[in-house]
Write a protein that holds these residues in place. Structure first.
Motif, PDB file in Angstrom:
ATOM      1  N   VAL A   3       4.339  -5.432  -3.033  1.00 16.72           N
ATOM      2  CA  VAL A   3       3.356  -4.379  -3.318  1.00 16.72           C
ATOM      3  C   VAL A   3       1.943  -4.937  -3.191  1.00 16.72           C
ATOM      4  O   VAL A   3       1.063  -4.308  -2.583  1.00 16.72           O
ATOM      5  CB  VAL A   3       3.600  -3.779  -4.719  1.00 16.72           C
ATOM      6  CG1 VAL A   3       2.445  -2.890  -5.148  1.00 16.72           C
ATOM      7  CG2 VAL A   3       4.910  -3.005  -4.737  1.00 16.72           C
ATOM      8  N   ARG A  43       1.030  -5.403   0.504  1.00 15.44           N
ATOM      9  CA  ARG A  43       0.805  -4.109   1.176  1.00 15.44           C
ATOM     10  C   ARG A  43      -0.539  -3.512   0.792  1.00 15.44           C
ATOM     11  O   ARG A  43      -1.229  -2.931   1.627  1.00 15.44           O
ATOM     12  CB  ARG A  43       1.936  -3.139   0.851  1.00 15.44           C
ATOM     13  CG  ARG A  43       3.209  -3.517   1.574  1.00 15.44           C
ATOM     14  CD  ARG A  43       4.316  -2.556   1.333  1.00 15.44           C
ATOM     15  NE  ARG A  43       5.479  -2.995   2.093  1.00 15.44           N
ATOM     16  CZ  ARG A  43       6.428  -2.201   2.513  1.00 15.44           C
ATOM     17  NH1 ARG A  43       6.388  -0.911   2.259  1.00 15.44           N
ATOM     18  NH2 ARG A  43       7.440  -2.682   3.198  1.00 15.44           N
ATOM     19  N   LEU A  44      -0.914  -3.667  -0.456  1.00 10.68           N
ATOM     20  CA  LEU A  44      -2.218  -3.153  -0.882  1.00 10.68           C
ATOM     21  C   LEU A  44      -3.355  -3.969  -0.267  1.00 10.68           C
ATOM     22  O   LEU A  44      -4.387  -3.405   0.125  1.00 10.68           O
ATOM     23  CB  LEU A  44      -2.325  -3.174  -2.406  1.00 10.68           C
ATOM     24  CG  LEU A  44      -1.489  -2.129  -3.125  1.00 10.68           C
ATOM     25  CD1 LEU A  44      -1.463  -2.410  -4.621  1.00 10.68           C
ATOM     26  CD2 LEU A  44      -2.026  -0.723  -2.864  1.00 10.68           C
ATOM     27  N   GLN A  54      -3.734  -3.077   3.674  1.00 13.16           N
ATOM     28  CA  GLN A  54      -4.106  -1.743   4.157  1.00 13.16           C
ATOM     29  C   GLN A  54      -5.617  -1.698   4.345  1.00 13.16           C
ATOM     30  O   GLN A  54      -6.373  -2.324   3.617  1.00 13.16           O
ATOM     31  CB  GLN A  54      -3.638  -0.645   3.199  1.00 13.16           C
ATOM     32  CG  GLN A  54      -4.456  -0.486   1.940  1.00 13.16           C
ATOM     33  CD  GLN A  54      -3.996   0.692   1.110  1.00 13.16           C
ATOM     34  OE1 GLN A  54      -3.157   1.466   1.511  1.00 13.16           O
ATOM     35  NE2 GLN A  54      -4.552   0.815  -0.076  1.00 13.16           N
ATOM     36  N   VAL A 102      -3.213   4.396   2.963  1.00 13.99           N
ATOM     37  CA  VAL A 102      -1.871   4.920   2.726  1.00 13.99           C
ATOM     38  C   VAL A 102      -1.563   4.993   1.234  1.00 13.99           C
ATOM     39  O   VAL A 102      -0.951   5.946   0.760  1.00 13.99           O
ATOM     40  CB  VAL A 102      -0.821   4.034   3.444  1.00 13.99           C
ATOM     41  CG1 VAL A 102       0.595   4.490   3.147  1.00 13.99           C
ATOM     42  CG2 VAL A 102      -1.081   4.011   4.928  1.00 13.99           C
ATOM     43  N   PHE A 103      -2.013   3.994   0.474  1.00 11.49           N
ATOM     44  CA  PHE A 103      -1.680   3.913  -0.942  1.00 11.49           C
ATOM     45  C   PHE A 103      -2.920   4.111  -1.809  1.00 11.49           C
ATOM     46  O   PHE A 103      -3.983   3.593  -1.513  1.00 11.49           O
ATOM     47  CB  PHE A 103      -1.051   2.553  -1.255  1.00 11.49           C
ATOM     48  CG  PHE A 103       0.110   2.207  -0.370  1.00 11.49           C
ATOM     49  CD1 PHE A 103       1.283   2.948  -0.414  1.00 11.49           C
ATOM     50  CD2 PHE A 103       0.038   1.139   0.516  1.00 11.49           C
ATOM     51  CE1 PHE A 103       2.358   2.640   0.401  1.00 11.49           C
ATOM     52  CE2 PHE A 103       1.107   0.812   1.332  1.00 11.49           C
ATOM     53  CZ  PHE A 103       2.263   1.563   1.278  1.00 11.49           C
ATOM     54  N   LYS A 104      -2.737   4.837  -2.903  1.00 13.09           N
ATOM     55  CA  LYS A 104      -3.848   5.101  -3.822  1.00 13.09           C
ATOM     56  C   LYS A 104      -3.984   4.016  -4.881  1.00 13.09           C
ATOM     57  O   LYS A 104      -5.018   3.890  -5.506  1.00 13.09           O
ATOM     58  CB  LYS A 104      -3.643   6.449  -4.496  1.00 13.09           C
ATOM     59  CG  LYS A 104      -3.678   7.600  -3.534  1.00 13.09           C
ATOM     60  CD  LYS A 104      -3.382   8.903  -4.230  1.00 13.09           C
ATOM     61  CE  LYS A 104      -3.321  10.009  -3.191  1.00 13.09           C
ATOM     62  NZ  LYS A 104      -2.380  11.037  -3.519  1.00 13.09           N
ATOM     63  N   THR A 141      -1.448   0.655  -7.157  1.00 14.65           N
ATOM     64  CA  THR A 141      -0.252  -0.170  -7.280  1.00 14.65           C
ATOM     65  C   THR A 141       1.007   0.657  -7.471  1.00 14.65           C
ATOM     66  O   THR A 141       2.002   0.475  -6.771  1.00 14.65           O
ATOM     67  CB  THR A 141      -0.422  -1.141  -8.463  1.00 14.65           C
ATOM     68  OG1 THR A 141      -1.631  -1.891  -8.280  1.00 14.65           O
ATOM     69  CG2 THR A 141       0.741  -2.103  -8.561  1.00 14.65           C
ATOM     70  N   ASP A 169       1.483   3.834  -6.887  1.00 16.17           N
ATOM     71  CA  ASP A 169       1.706   4.673  -5.700  1.00 16.17           C
ATOM     72  C   ASP A 169       2.370   3.863  -4.586  1.00 16.17           C
ATOM     73  O   ASP A 169       3.296   4.348  -3.926  1.00 16.17           O
ATOM     74  CB  ASP A 169       0.372   5.252  -5.218  1.00 16.17           C
ATOM     75  CG  ASP A 169       0.548   6.184  -4.033  1.00 16.17           C
ATOM     76  OD1 ASP A 169       1.355   7.135  -4.134  1.00 16.17           O
ATOM     77  OD2 ASP A 169      -0.135   5.964  -3.008  1.00 16.17           O
ATOM     78  N   CYS A 170       1.931   2.639  -4.394  1.00 13.92           N
ATOM     79  CA  CYS A 170       2.510   1.779  -3.367  1.00 13.92           C
ATOM     80  C   CYS A 170       3.976   1.476  -3.679  1.00 13.92           C
ATOM     81  O   CYS A 170       4.838   1.569  -2.801  1.00 13.92           O
ATOM     82  CB  CYS A 170       1.718   0.480  -3.270  1.00 13.92           C
ATOM     83  SG  CYS A 170       2.349  -0.673  -2.041  1.00 13.92           S
ATOM     84  N   LYS A 179       6.091   4.798  -3.212  1.00 15.76           N
ATOM     85  CA  LYS A 179       6.252   5.168  -1.796  1.00 15.76           C
ATOM     86  C   LYS A 179       7.149   4.190  -1.053  1.00 15.76           C
ATOM     87  O   LYS A 179       7.970   4.593  -0.226  1.00 15.76           O
ATOM     88  CB  LYS A 179       4.887   5.267  -1.109  1.00 15.76           C
ATOM     89  CG  LYS A 179       4.132   6.530  -1.462  1.00 15.76           C
ATOM     90  CD  LYS A 179       2.816   6.603  -0.732  1.00 15.76           C
ATOM     91  CE  LYS A 179       2.089   7.890  -1.087  1.00 15.76           C
ATOM     92  NZ  LYS A 179       0.750   7.944  -0.463  1.00 15.76           N
ATOM     93  N   THR A 180       7.010   2.904  -1.359  1.00 16.65           N
ATOM     94  CA  THR A 180       7.868   1.909  -0.713  1.00 16.65           C
ATOM     95  C   THR A 180       9.323   2.161  -1.075  1.00 16.65           C
ATOM     96  O   THR A 180      10.206   2.167  -0.211  1.00 16.65           O
ATOM     97  CB  THR A 180       7.448   0.481  -1.115  1.00 16.65           C
ATOM     98  OG1 THR A 180       6.090   0.268  -0.717  1.00 16.65           O
ATOM     99  CG2 THR A 180       8.334  -0.566  -0.468  1.00 16.65           C
TER     100      THR A 180
END
Length: 114
Positions: free
Chosen positions: A19, A22-23, A26, A32-34, A36, A38-39, A42-43
């Protein structure tokens, strides 16, 4: 025990690392993610549990060896300290002796971990 500790370390920690990466990767343009949570959600939703463990094999192998080496060198260092202090039959070490054994094991582990 060290191998089990390495497995537990990656099993618990790798999803957080996934996570985080990915944050960090981006861009503000794709956004894509708002955040932690949210990531993570969604993942999990789009990729399942395996999405949280992508790329886990390399850290898993490394953590298993690193923790096994730590446990091995600490046990070995305690034997060295017992021998140096003349302690028979795998007797218990006091705090100073345990601290010395920990220091020896840390130095020895450096050669394996770097």
């Amino acid at each position: 025990a060290g191998t089990a500790a390495g497995i537990a370390q990656v099993a618990v920690g790798h999803p957080f690392d996934t996570v985080k990466v990915r944050l960090q990767t981006q861009t503000s343009a794709d956004g894509v993610f708002k955040g932690t949570l949210d990531c993570a959600v969604k993942t999990f939703r789009y990729e399942g549990v395996s999405g949280l463990y992508k790329g886990a094999w390399s850290p898993l192998i490394g953590a298993m060896f690193q923790n096994a080496a730590g446990f091995f060198f600490f046990a070995w260092s305690k034997d060295i300290v017992r021998y140096a202090y003349g302690i028979q039959n795998r007797g218990n070490l006091d705090r100073k002796q345990t601290f010395l054994a920990a220091g020896i094991s840390a130095v020895m582990a450096l050669f394996v971990e770097t």
